[in-house]
Enzyme design. Structure first.
Site, PDB file in Angstrom:
ATOM      1  N   ASN A 114      95.116  53.792  11.720  1.00 29.77           N
ATOM      2  CA  ASN A 114      94.885  52.967  12.906  1.00 29.77           C
ATOM      3  C   ASN A 114      95.055  53.766  14.193  1.00 29.77           C
ATOM      4  O   ASN A 114      94.233  53.669  15.111  1.00 29.77           O
ATOM      5  CB  ASN A 114      95.831  51.768  12.907  1.00 29.77           C
ATOM      6  CG  ASN A 114      95.600  50.842  11.735  1.00 29.77           C
ATOM      7  OD1 ASN A 114      94.644  51.011  10.976  1.00 29.77           O
ATOM      8  ND2 ASN A 114      96.481  49.859  11.564  1.00 29.77           N
ATOM      9  N   HIS A 129      60.620  42.379  47.450  1.00 24.71           N
ATOM     10  CA  HIS A 129      59.878  41.359  46.703  1.00 24.71           C
ATOM     11  C   HIS A 129      58.599  41.921  46.082  1.00 24.71           C
ATOM     12  O   HIS A 129      57.621  41.191  45.868  1.00 24.71           O
ATOM     13  CB  HIS A 129      59.527  40.158  47.590  1.00 24.71           C
ATOM     14  CG  HIS A 129      60.702  39.533  48.264  1.00 24.71           C
ATOM     15  ND1 HIS A 129      61.511  38.597  47.644  1.00 24.71           N
ATOM     16  CD2 HIS A 129      61.230  39.727  49.504  1.00 24.71           C
ATOM     17  CE1 HIS A 129      62.471  38.233  48.484  1.00 24.71           C
ATOM     18  NE2 HIS A 129      62.327  38.911  49.615  1.00 24.71           N
ATOM     19  N   SER A 186      45.513  58.933  25.685  1.00 23.43           N
ATOM     20  CA  SER A 186      45.157  57.810  24.830  1.00 23.43           C
ATOM     21  C   SER A 186      44.343  58.308  23.641  1.00 23.43           C
ATOM     22  O   SER A 186      43.575  59.265  23.755  1.00 23.43           O
ATOM     23  CB  SER A 186      44.337  56.790  25.628  1.00 23.43           C
ATOM     24  OG  SER A 186      43.682  55.870  24.772  1.00 23.43           O
ATOM     25  N   LYS A 207      81.787  52.448  16.671  1.00 18.94           N
ATOM     26  CA  LYS A 207      81.265  53.806  16.773  1.00 18.94           C
ATOM     27  C   LYS A 207      79.764  53.945  16.520  1.00 18.94           C
ATOM     28  O   LYS A 207      79.102  54.664  17.274  1.00 18.94           O
ATOM     29  CB  LYS A 207      82.063  54.729  15.856  1.00 18.94           C
ATOM     30  CG  LYS A 207      83.490  54.947  16.360  1.00 18.94           C
ATOM     31  CD  LYS A 207      84.303  55.833  15.452  1.00 18.94           C
ATOM     32  CE  LYS A 207      84.687  55.129  14.174  1.00 18.94           C
ATOM     33  NZ  LYS A 207      85.509  53.903  14.420  1.00 18.94           N
TER      34      LYS A 207
END
Length: 530
Positions: free
Chosen positions: A112, A158, A279, A327
């Site tokens: 631990n 905006h 592409s 982890k």
């Protein structure tokens, strides 16, 4: 199945599928360095305190040093049937020395406190690497030429055109955000840099441990004293994950601008060919894939943060296996975040801004209208709200005519009709994007002098963090080399107490020197800021 080190109480071994479900060796490979370093420090302390026989301690140290060398040479492999890194290394020592000697290594310790210590040691390294990567990106953003101070881009609120800015202003904005990411990473480092070793399972031990000694040998800045908290805590992991997630979000916002602005409709920036792909069907395409993946991989770090919060929320104090789920996700976040910071640095270096296009857009998108309102306030003594109304009326009238602020004669006539005439020569200068950029001289504004002042401030801050990171890394390296050198001397027969006193003295001197340097750097930065 292999006999388990904890198997004395059991009559039946776990099944293969239980082992596969519970083992962590695939994750623990990153912790081998930390577990070996920790084992060596622990055994040095056990020997010095007389908790285990000195001869046994010396033999264990020799075995651990051999394993450390094998690990450094890439020759140490973890066996899945031994569950985790801790049992693997202990079993290797027992295989080498027998249980009568090797079995002493785990005295006064639990997996631990071991796993918490290992994770903190690994996390320190990962945080330093992330800090370094951010500082490199900040340096790249702040290395722009003087011409970028007047290289015009539209600024947006905006997602609509707002006011003109400069390339230098944009770069320093992102550098400023990243510097806060560094501060968060440093704070996470401080929280991780406390040793839980010696807390044992949850309640401490009756053995006379010296937890300060092992903390020093492992390069920790402090001891996390309370045994139950030390073995239970995962908030340091969650805090680090939060820093990674916030940092990834900041990188994603930068990437979004690169993606948008590189599109034909904006045509404000082009990424280097090395950071784009084409592409499979459309020959004309140039896709900013690195920036796109930067946005996408921010989801990995955000997901890790949510996973860790969810994992820990219902675990009572004291270790539970729920906590071993930290982890795998933490490693993923570390890898995704650090790699993204580093590749963003390369992409940023190759960005090519079309500032002629930026200036044209600023003429056409009314983004200098605020300058007219400001002029009506400062030169005509109008209340700002009235000036705002007049300017808004001008913009509306121009739009109805299909015109822009570039149409200065028409704008001047409309202002006459509105009862607020402004000479055409004055109006042409007011509405020029370059004028707007240079006129915002307030602290943090777009003017060249304001941007240059912010850049200097950010460079000073980055320099302070760079010095700290170098000192932190040097301190960890010194702690490791000192621990290994002390272990070799003791394994060869030197006195435990004398060698450890020397080691602690050397580490204390190094810590004091680092503290003095840090204080000097902070004082210098404060003076420069003033």
């Amino acid at each position: 199945m292999t006999e388990k080190l904890w198997g004395g109480r059991f009559e039946e071994d776990i099944t293969r599928d239980v082992l596969d479900y519970t083992l962590t060796t695939d994750v623990d490979v990153r912790l081998v360095f930390a577990d070996l370093w920790q084992d060596i420090a622990h055994v040095l302390m056990l020997g010095r305190q007389g908790i285990i026989p000195a001869d046994n301690a010396r033999k264990i140290l020799a075995s651990l040093l051999d394993l450390h060398e094998k690990h450094e040479n890439g020759e140490l492999r973890l066996r899945p049937e031994l569950e985790d890194v801790h049992f693997n290394i202990e079993q290797l020592v027992i295989d080498d020395l027998g249980r009568e000697v090797g079995g002493h290594m785990h005295t006064a310790r639990s997996r631990n406190d071991q796993v918490s210590t290992d994770t903190r040691m690994y996390l320190r390294r990962a945080l330093l690497e992330a800090i370094d990567a951010n500082l490199e990106l900040i340096a790249e953003l702040l290395s722009f030429d003087e011409q970028d101070l007047l290289a015009i881009l539209p600024g947006y609120t905006h997602s609509q055109a707002a006011q003109p800015v400069s390339v230098g202003f944009w770069k320093t904005a992102h550098a400023s955000m990243l510097l806060r990411d560094v501060e968060r990473l440093r704070a996470a480092y401080t929280r991780a840099d406390a040793s839980p070793l010696g807390a044992c399972a949850l309640a401490g031990t009756s053995f006379p441990l010296d937890r300060d000694l092992t903390a020093r040998l492992l390069g920790f800045g402090a001891v996390l004293t309370h045994a139950l908290d030390a073995t239970s805590a995962r908030d340091h992991v969650i805090e680090a994950a939060a820093a990674f997630a916030i940092g990834s979000n900041n990188l994603s916002r930068m990437a979004e601008e690169v993606v948008m602005w590189s599109g034909h409709e904006y045509s404000l920036v082009e990424v280097s060919d090395a950071y784009a792909t084409g592409s499979s069907i459309m020959p004309q395409k140039k896709n900013p894939v690195v920036a796109e993946l930067t946005r996408g991989r921010a989801g990995r770090t955000a997901g890790t943060l949510v996973q860790l919060l969810t994992m820990a929320k219902s675990v009572t104090l004291g270790y539970s296996c729920d906590l071993q789920e930290d982890k795998p996700f933490l490693w993923q976040a570390i890898d995704a975040y650090t790699a993204t910071v580093r590749i963003t640095t390369g992409q940023t270096r190759g960005l090519r801004f079309d500032t002629a296009r930026g200036e044209k857009l600023c003429w056409d998108n009314f983004s200098t209208a605020t300058e007219l309102a400001n002029y009506l306030v400062s030169d005509r003594d109008l209340p700002f709200r009235e000036a705002h109304h007049v300017t808004g009326s001008l913009v509306g009238a121009l739009i109805k005519e299909g015109a822009t602020l570039r149409d200065v004669p028409l704008a001047a006539r409309i202002l006459v009709d509105l009862g607020h005439p402004v000479p055409e020569t004055v109006l042409a200068d007011l509405l020029a994007p370059r004028t707007a950029v240079t006129s915002y001289t307030s602290a943090g504004g777009t003017s060249p002098q304001s941007v240059s002042a912010v850049r200097e401030e950010l460079l000073r801050g980055a320099g302070t963090h760079t010095s700290w990171a170098e000192e932190a890394r040097t301190g960890l390296d010194h702690a490791l080399t000192t621990t290994l050198a002390t272990a070799r001397k003791v394994a060869d027969g030197a006195d435990f107490a004398a060698e450890l006193e020397s080691a602690v003295g050397a580490l204390a001197s190094s810590t004091a020197a680092t503290a003095t340097t840090a204080a000097t750097t902070a004082a210098t930065t404060s003076t420069q800021g003033a």
